[in-house]
Write a protein that holds these residues in place. Sequence first.
Motif, PDB file in Angstrom:
ATOM      1  N   TYR A 100       0.875  -1.191   0.000  1.00 35.46           N
ATOM      2  CA  TYR A 100       0.000   0.000   0.000  1.00 35.46           C
ATOM      3  C   TYR A 100       0.901   1.227   0.000  1.00 35.46           C
ATOM      4  N   LYS A 157      -7.564  -5.455  -4.269  1.00 36.62           N
ATOM      5  CA  LYS A 157      -7.399  -4.165  -4.925  1.00 36.62           C
ATOM      6  C   LYS A 157      -8.020  -4.241  -6.304  1.00 36.62           C
ATOM      7  N   GLY A 197      -7.821   1.134  -8.243  1.00 35.98           N
ATOM      8  CA  GLY A 197      -6.917   1.408  -7.134  1.00 35.98           C
ATOM      9  C   GLY A 197      -7.579   1.339  -5.769  1.00 35.98           C
ATOM     10  N   ASN A 198      -8.901   1.180  -5.715  1.00 37.61           N
ATOM     11  CA  ASN A 198      -9.578   1.066  -4.423  1.00 37.61           C
ATOM     12  C   ASN A 198      -9.270  -0.280  -3.784  1.00 37.61           C
ATOM     13  N   ILE A 199      -9.187  -0.259  -2.458  1.00 41.16           N
ATOM     14  CA  ILE A 199      -8.848  -1.470  -1.703  1.00 41.16           C
ATOM     15  C   ILE A 199     -10.055  -1.865  -0.866  1.00 41.16           C
ATOM     16  N   LYS A 225      -9.891   3.528   2.629  1.00 42.03           N
ATOM     17  CA  LYS A 225      -9.628   4.761   1.885  1.00 42.03           C
ATOM     18  C   LYS A 225      -9.175   5.852   2.857  1.00 42.03           C
TER      19      LYS A 225
END
Length: 575
Positions: free
Chosen positions: A23, A58, A62-64, A77
């Motif tokens: 990350y 992911k 790009g969001n986790i 976020k």
Amino acid sequence: MMNLKRPDYIYRFEGVVNSFMRYGQDILVGCTNGLYQITLERNKQKIFPGIYVKNIIKTADGNIWITTNKSGFFLFKGNKLIKMPNDGKNFLKSAHYILEDKYGYLWISSGNGLFKVQKRQLLQYANNKNTPVTYYRFSKSDGFLTNEFNNSPGHILDNGDFVFPSKNGFVFFNPDTVKTYYPSKQNIYIEKAKIDDSQTVYFKNALTLKNNYKLAVIFAELPYYANQDNLYIEAKLNAPQYSGWEKLKNNSYVIKGLSPGEYDLQFRVLVSPKGEFLYQTLKITIESRFYQTRLFKVLAIILCLVMIIWVIKIRTNFLRFRNQSLEKIVSEKENILKKTLEDLEAIREILKNETEHQKTIIETISHDIATPIKYLSNLSKNLYELEDTQSQKKYLDSIYRSSREVYKFTLNLKEYSALYREDKIHEESQYLIFELIETKKDLFQELALFNNTVIHNKVNRHITTNINKNIILAIIHNLLDNSIKNTKSGVITIEGDTVDETIEIRISDTGVGMSSEQIDYYKKLSEGFDSKELSLKKYGLGLHMVIHFIKKIGAQIYFSKNQPKGTIILIKIKK
């Protein structure tokens, strides 16, 4: 032998590590006891406790996303965990893994079915918790051998197929070919209700209820033969006691406790996978009882107004008669009160003056007696420290003579206290000024000798006056007191004589002397500029009292510097 490189960092975790991911400059580690964020540069850990992390995923944007056991799934976020909403039956409390298709939908495996949801809805929900999120659930009714998937990650194959591991083998499917089913826009019917658990009524666009109803159940009917978990029907009633949109149970909406009036009951049904809703509105009217009708309320208001006017009229007549009687009584009482107020005002003025007199008298007496008492105190202290009998006798003699003069002074305190209120300026007979000043010389003689100062009384022995003796005594007392305080190893001279029709008394000393500012101040004060600005300078109470008494007897006082040092004070008294 192979040499293994020593690791830069070693971290130990209490729980079991299930997943980890890079990350940025950090590493996210998902454990059975929480989510860790490891910062390598600072060698620190930040934990989000209380969740059992299964997988960290992911997506292409790009969001986790974080899936957990019994805590649902989260969006990670801004170094924060944002909880996503569960489905209607809370099957997503145990979410396993997430895959994203090319149309922007997320496929989520769980312990009870496979869910499909628009990613856009989840991201909007992360910013605004009031945004609706609709899940579509696939289960055994759609061809699965089991509804229970396991914790292992899913994968996207090269041919575009999705594969998720389940308790009964791998599940393969192509998301492009999997169909979802929603109600038709033309086949939604809201036209039936059940009143008080017994009577069923049918209506068209509007429903009227009696005023004595207790419970009304309104049904939304539509031909939908797919999985009922994927049927989203919600309703909202514009009444204060009802909240916003509520998902219907058994496709029915319950109404109770509504007061008479007209309401709008709005239904919405999800009709597409893109989150589109079909809206329908039902008009509901609750009949009023006779006492709840508008006509009854208007008549009741009119009747109340008539009664109020009638009561006011009777009351007014009674008060008018009573006022006439009271006016007479008040007039008599007014005269008595007026006289009483005049008396009280006079008494108040007397008491005010009396209080001011008492305050000024106390200050004056305290001021005038302070110096002799201080002198006696100093003599007593010196006497205590002496061992020579001859010197002790000398000091005892000084104490005796000073105490005798203080005693004489206190005998006249009764007359002294009357100075400020005394209106009598003249005595009935003449007296010698020389003898009066001689008494004050005797009072301060020992104190002057203590300061190595000599007092000379050079007043003409034949000058007489009938000005109030106590006022002259107070003036001489304060002037002599000030001279003695400010003269060390010097001479104080008191002179007096008659010039034309005026008696002039001059007191000169060779002490420290008054400053030009002090002389200017007392000059202005003696000339009548008795303003608060001048009085606040506080050069000393004594001279303020002297100037007050000088004005009281109609005399004049002048201040000047003595040469080579000291002060000269000149008093002019009309004969």
